[in-house]
Design a protein around this motif. Structure first.
Motif, PDB file in Angstrom:
ATOM      1  N   UNK A   1       2.562  -1.736   5.394  1.00 49.63           N
ATOM      2  CA  UNK A   1       3.261  -2.783   4.637  1.00 49.63           C
ATOM      3  C   UNK A   1       3.523  -2.326   3.209  1.00 49.63           C
ATOM      4  N   UNK A   2       2.498  -1.802   2.556  1.00 46.93           N
ATOM      5  CA  UNK A   2       2.634  -1.380   1.165  1.00 46.93           C
ATOM      6  C   UNK A   2       3.609  -0.208   1.033  1.00 46.93           C
ATOM      7  N   UNK A   3       3.475   0.791   1.896  1.00 46.49           N
ATOM      8  CA  UNK A   3       4.354   1.969   1.831  1.00 46.49           C
ATOM      9  C   UNK A   3       5.813   1.578   2.067  1.00 46.49           C
ATOM     10  N   UNK A   4       6.046   0.703   3.027  1.00 47.45           N
ATOM     11  CA  UNK A   4       7.425   0.276   3.308  1.00 47.45           C
ATOM     12  C   UNK A   4       7.993  -0.557   2.163  1.00 47.45           C
ATOM     13  N   UNK A   5       7.149  -1.341   1.507  1.00 48.90           N
ATOM     14  CA  UNK A   5       7.601  -2.093   0.329  1.00 48.90           C
ATOM     15  C   UNK A   5       7.985  -1.132  -0.796  1.00 48.90           C
ATOM     16  N   UNK A   6       7.197  -0.077  -0.994  1.00 47.57           N
ATOM     17  CA  UNK A   6       7.574   0.922  -1.997  1.00 47.57           C
ATOM     18  C   UNK A   6       8.877   1.601  -1.590  1.00 47.57           C
ATOM     19  N   UNK A   7       8.988   1.964  -0.311  1.00 43.52           N
ATOM     20  CA  UNK A   7      10.224   2.601   0.187  1.00 43.52           C
ATOM     21  C   UNK A   7      11.431   1.710  -0.089  1.00 43.52           C
ATOM     22  N   UNK A   8      11.311   0.433   0.229  1.00 45.48           N
ATOM     23  CA  UNK A   8      12.431  -0.492   0.078  1.00 45.48           C
ATOM     24  C   UNK A   8      12.753  -0.788  -1.391  1.00 45.48           C
TER      25      UNK A   8
ATOM     26  N   UNK B   1       2.482  -6.921  -3.062  1.00 40.75           N
ATOM     27  CA  UNK B   1       2.051  -6.151  -4.234  1.00 40.75           C
ATOM     28  C   UNK B   1       3.228  -5.496  -4.957  1.00 40.75           C
ATOM     29  N   UNK B   2       4.104  -4.850  -4.222  1.00 40.95           N
ATOM     30  CA  UNK B   2       5.200  -4.117  -4.855  1.00 40.95           C
ATOM     31  C   UNK B   2       6.140  -5.079  -5.583  1.00 40.95           C
ATOM     32  N   UNK B   3       6.404  -6.229  -5.003  1.00 40.28           N
ATOM     33  CA  UNK B   3       7.267  -7.217  -5.663  1.00 40.28           C
ATOM     34  C   UNK B   3       6.637  -7.692  -6.977  1.00 40.28           C
TER      35      UNK B   3
END
Length: 155
Positions: free
Chosen positions: A49-56, A145-147
């Motif tokens: 989830x976190x890695x994909x949020x950073x990717x996006x 987290x990323x947001x």
């Protein structure tokens, strides 16, 4: 958990390799802003989830001048598989002995599924152009987290 870093401190040096054997060090990013995030294990639900949020969010973060680096204790093969499976386009660095995680205070006791053990803790650091920490977050919740980080960084 041992030491904890604070905003304003000099970020500990690092020199780690990615899945392809390319080495990244703190010195490589002098004059740039870096988001260095630690995650426990590639291809697990929270880490994905976190890695994909950073990717996006990568283009927005890059547009605001940030380079993203993910760090975990996984070996090169696991990182390569994770990056390919999730189409991750930022470097994932291998910290097999968790030495960097320990230097950043991102290693300690945790409980997963009723089992308590020592391991890498989810945390995020923003290193400014001069090598100091401008943001330090421990015990990060992967969801959203990323947001939250982007909003705080204006990215």
């Amino acid at each position: 958990m041992g030491i904890q870093l604070e905003v304003g401190q000099n970020a500990p040096d690092f020199s780690l390799s990615d899945a392809n054997g390319k080495t990244y060090s703190k010195a490589d990013f002098a004059g740039q802003k870096v988001i260095l995030y630690f995650y426990p294990k590639a291809a697990t639900p929270g880490c994905t989830t976190e890695a994909c949020d950073f990717r996006d969010s990568l283009s927005a973060l890059a547009g605001a001048g940030f380079q993203v680096l993910g760090v975990s204790p996984d070996d090169a093969e696991a990182l390569q598989s994770f990056a390919e499976d999730q189409h991750l386009t930022f470097p994932l660095l291998s910290d097999p002995g968790a030495e960097l995680a320990k230097a950043y205070g991102s290693y300690g006791e945790k409980t997963v599924g009723g089992n308590t053990f020592e391991g890498t803790l989810r945390s995020t650091f923003v290193i400014d152009e001069d090598g100091t920490l401008s943001s330090v977050e421990y015990n990060v919740d992967a969801e959203g987290h990323v947001a939250r980080l982007r909003a705080r960084l204006g990215a």
